[in-house]
Design a protein around this motif. Structure first.
Motif, short mmCIF file in Angstrom:
data_model
loop_
_atom_site.label_atom_id
_atom_site.label_comp_id
_atom_site.label_asym_id
_atom_site.label_seq_id
_atom_site.Cartn_x
_atom_site.Cartn_y
_atom_site.Cartn_z
N THR A 1 4.43 66.60 -13.16
CA THR A 1 5.66 65.85 -12.88
C THR A 1 5.47 65.05 -11.62
O THR A 1 4.89 65.54 -10.65
CB THR A 1 6.86 66.81 -12.69
N SER A 2 5.97 63.83 -11.60
CA SER A 2 5.89 62.97 -10.42
C SER A 2 7.30 62.48 -10.09
O SER A 2 8.13 62.33 -10.97
CB SER A 2 4.98 61.77 -10.71
N GLY A 3 7.55 62.26 -8.83
CA GLY A 3 8.87 61.77 -8.41
C GLY A 3 9.07 61.97 -6.93
O GLY A 3 8.16 62.40 -6.22
N PRO A 4 10.27 61.69 -6.44
CA PRO A 4 10.54 61.81 -5.00
C PRO A 4 10.27 63.20 -4.43
O PRO A 4 9.84 63.33 -3.30
CB PRO A 4 12.03 61.46 -4.89
N THR B 1 2.84 57.52 -9.29
CA THR B 1 3.45 56.20 -9.10
C THR B 1 2.49 55.10 -9.54
O THR B 1 2.90 54.17 -10.24
CB THR B 1 3.83 56.00 -7.61
N ASP C 1 9.83 58.90 -12.97
CA ASP C 1 10.21 59.89 -11.97
C ASP C 1 10.92 61.09 -12.59
O ASP C 1 11.80 60.95 -13.44
CB ASP C 1 11.15 59.28 -10.92
N ASN C 2 10.51 62.26 -12.13
CA ASN C 2 11.15 63.53 -12.47
C ASN C 2 11.12 63.88 -13.95
O ASN C 2 11.96 64.64 -14.43
CB ASN C 2 12.59 63.58 -11.94
#
Length: 167
Positions: free
Chosen positions: A6-9, A58, A64-65
């Motif tokens: 998972t990728s995101g803030p 990114t 995201d998420n």
């Protein structure tokens, strides 16, 4: 295969590809979101001979998420690695090229009062077969108790078991 990332803030993800060979590797990454509502995608990455490439979620345009499973193929042998830092912990997965039917490992410390708040433990699965399968997961506790959970993994699909949400 990387069965879950998972990728995101709040989740920093990286994918690394190492090419130990003498020719350029043309790597095709296919991403499938576990939510099922987002379309799959394909990324083509060239990795020069005897070198490595590291890309963030990114840079690979991950949504995201949203957790996704990754399949990869290459014209030459490569090593494929994913790492993720989320909340207060980090995880890493070496890309697998073979499927197994039984695994045993010790992990997943969860403090019950902090489960889903501070501790997030997930198990990810990939099914390379043309038919869906139920996977049985037996949890062994330090006090000797056991619990069994079944997870359905669709044909050529990915699934996640959120341990922090189990009773």
């Amino acid at each position: 295969v990387i069965p879950g990332v998972t990728s995101g803030p709040n989740n920093f993800a990286q994918i690394s590809i190492f090419n130990p060979g003498n020719t350029t590797a043309n790597v095709v990454i296919t991403g499938t979101y576990l939510s099922g509502s987002l379309p799959s995608f394909v990324r083509n990455i060239a990795v020069a001979a005897r070198s490595a490439v590291t890309l963030t979620g990114t840079q690979l345009a991950f949504v995201d998420n949203q957790t996704l499973g990754l399949r990869f193929s290459s014209n030459v042998n490569v090593a494929f690695f994913a790492r993720e830092r989320q909340q207060t912990e980090g995880n890493a997965t070496l890309g697998a090229a073979q499927a197994g039917t039984r695994f045993f490992f010790g992990d997943a410390f969860i403090s019950t009062p902090q489960a889903g708040i501070r501790y997030f433990e997930n198990l990810y699965f990939y099914n390379p077969d043309a038919a869906g399968v139920n996977v049985s997961v037996r949890l062994l506790f330090t006090n000797g108790d056991t619990s069994e959970v079944s997870v359905f993994v669709g044909a050529d699909g990915f699934a996640r078991l959120r341990l922090h949400q189990l009773p």
